[in-house]
Design a protein around this motif. Structure first.
Motif, PDB file in Angstrom:
ATOM      1  N   ARG A  91      64.985  66.408  48.228  1.00 23.92           N
ATOM      2  CA  ARG A  91      63.920  66.791  47.297  1.00 23.92           C
ATOM      3  C   ARG A  91      63.565  65.613  46.405  1.00 23.92           C
ATOM      4  O   ARG A  91      64.412  64.788  46.077  1.00 23.92           O
ATOM      5  CB  ARG A  91      64.369  67.968  46.410  1.00 23.92           C
ATOM      6  CG  ARG A  91      64.737  69.236  47.156  1.00 23.92           C
ATOM      7  CD  ARG A  91      63.523  69.938  47.684  1.00 23.92           C
ATOM      8  NE  ARG A  91      63.900  71.189  48.353  1.00 23.92           N
ATOM      9  CZ  ARG A  91      63.179  71.770  49.273  1.00 23.92           C
ATOM     10  NH1 ARG A  91      62.021  71.235  49.644  1.00 23.92           N
ATOM     11  NH2 ARG A  91      63.564  72.883  49.840  1.00 23.92           N
ATOM     12  N   MET A  92      62.300  65.544  46.012  1.00 24.76           N
ATOM     13  CA  MET A  92      61.864  64.554  45.036  1.00 24.76           C
ATOM     14  C   MET A  92      62.553  64.867  43.716  1.00 24.76           C
ATOM     15  O   MET A  92      62.799  66.034  43.396  1.00 24.76           O
ATOM     16  CB  MET A  92      60.344  64.585  44.858  1.00 24.76           C
ATOM     17  CG  MET A  92      59.548  64.263  46.117  1.00 24.76           C
ATOM     18  SD  MET A  92      59.877  62.634  46.793  1.00 24.76           S
ATOM     19  CE  MET A  92      59.076  61.583  45.587  1.00 24.76           C
ATOM     20  N   ILE A  93      62.859  63.819  42.944  1.00 27.05           N
ATOM     21  CA  ILE A  93      63.573  64.011  41.685  1.00 27.05           C
ATOM     22  C   ILE A  93      62.850  63.307  40.543  1.00 27.05           C
ATOM     23  O   ILE A  93      61.991  62.436  40.762  1.00 27.05           O
ATOM     24  CB  ILE A  93      65.033  63.530  41.781  1.00 27.05           C
ATOM     25  CG1 ILE A  93      65.101  62.045  42.139  1.00 27.05           C
ATOM     26  CG2 ILE A  93      65.825  64.368  42.786  1.00 27.05           C
ATOM     27  CD1 ILE A  93      66.506  61.444  42.082  1.00 27.05           C
ATOM     28  N   GLU A  94      63.239  63.665  39.328  1.00 23.68           N
ATOM     29  CA  GLU A  94      62.617  63.138  38.125  1.00 23.68           C
ATOM     30  C   GLU A  94      62.663  61.605  38.068  1.00 23.68           C
ATOM     31  O   GLU A  94      61.702  60.963  37.637  1.00 23.68           O
ATOM     32  CB  GLU A  94      63.302  63.727  36.896  1.00 23.68           C
ATOM     33  CG  GLU A  94      62.722  63.277  35.586  1.00 23.68           C
ATOM     34  CD  GLU A  94      63.395  63.916  34.382  1.00 23.68           C
ATOM     35  OE1 GLU A  94      62.836  63.785  33.282  1.00 23.68           O
ATOM     36  OE2 GLU A  94      64.471  64.536  34.544  1.00 23.68           O
ATOM     37  N   GLU A  95      63.765  61.009  38.514  1.00 25.24           N
ATOM     38  CA  GLU A  95      63.918  59.556  38.434  1.00 25.24           C
ATOM     39  C   GLU A  95      62.837  58.830  39.238  1.00 25.24           C
ATOM     40  O   GLU A  95      62.416  57.724  38.866  1.00 25.24           O
ATOM     41  CB  GLU A  95      65.310  59.127  38.903  1.00 25.24           C
ATOM     42  CG  GLU A  95      66.410  59.441  37.901  1.00 25.24           C
ATOM     43  CD  GLU A  95      66.798  60.921  37.831  1.00 25.24           C
ATOM     44  OE1 GLU A  95      66.428  61.707  38.745  1.00 25.24           O
ATOM     45  OE2 GLU A  95      67.437  61.302  36.844  1.00 25.24           O
ATOM     46  N   GLN A  96      62.378  59.414  40.327  1.00 24.85           N
ATOM     47  CA  GLN A  96      61.319  58.775  41.114  1.00 24.85           C
ATOM     48  C   GLN A  96      60.007  58.758  40.334  1.00 24.85           C
ATOM     49  O   GLN A  96      59.254  57.788  40.391  1.00 24.85           O
ATOM     50  CB  GLN A  96      61.164  59.492  42.463  1.00 24.85           C
ATOM     51  CG  GLN A  96      62.344  59.236  43.396  1.00 24.85           C
ATOM     52  CD  GLN A  96      62.345  60.150  44.599  1.00 24.85           C
ATOM     53  OE1 GLN A  96      62.462  61.366  44.464  1.00 24.85           O
ATOM     54  NE2 GLN A  96      62.215  59.563  45.778  1.00 24.85           N
TER      55      GLN A  96
END
Length: 190
Positions: A91-96
């Motif tokens: 899953r895409m995450i906040e850090e990206q």
């Protein structure tokens, strides 16, 4: 690990395809349209990279990798079942998203504020980055359309929203720090 030893499988010959969870959907479904458009964006970045060097090329390479993460995220429904999965999906995450924001801030720091809209163009790299920006917006529209009927990871949507901003600022940055931007002149050809 991905192993692709046979490219054609004939499993989609009737117009459907497998999602990341193994379920099958029509190739024209909203979910396939969303991750398919992110794949199209990835290809446009590949063309833009033909004109990029140094840190810009490295940043575009990071984004291309992120877009594969995004595709993996979007092709796997049932977010509510992630915690129970033997192998949780990517899953895409906040850090990206935060990385994009930091890169935007660095590129934007040296740009003069805009006093007009700009026309896509200028340098070859900037023109390609503007194409990336518009395809990124389309990927965002397709993803938010999917999110209107099915659950979608919020960080996937936020990433795409930030990404189009990234391409806009990167295009200006690639136009000699904005000095080669082509400004819109309202009503110039009346």
């Amino acid at each position: 690990m991905v192993v692709l030893n046979k490219i054609y499988t004939r499993t989609g010959d009737r117009g459907d395809t497998a999602l990341g969870n193994g379920s099958r959907v029509a190739k024209h479904s909203a979910r396939v349209a969303a991750y398919g458009t992110s794949d199209e964006l990835n290809a446009t970045i590949g063309v833009a990279r033909l004109n990029a060097e140094g840190e810009m090329d490295a940043a575009l390479a990071r984004i291309q990798n992120d877009l594969f993460d995004l595709g993996a995220d979007l092709c796997t429904p049932d977010i509510d079942k992630d915690e129970q999965a033997e192998y949780p999906p990517l899953r895409m995450i906040e850090e990206q998203v935060k990385r994009l924001e930091a890169e935007i801030d660095v590129m934007n720091a040296d740009l003069e504020p805009l006093r007009s809209f700009i026309l896509p163009g200028g340098s070859a790299l900037a023109a390609h980055l503007h194409i990336c920006r518009t395809v990124s917006r389309r990927a965002e529209r397709k993803t938010t359309e999917l999110a209107s009927t099915e659950e979608v990871n919020e960080w996937a949507v936020k990433y795409l929203n930030r990404l189009s901003d990234w391409f806009f600022v990167a295009a200006r940055h690639s136009n000699d720090g904005g000095k080669a931007d082509v400004l819109w002149v309202p009503g110039a050809n009346r």
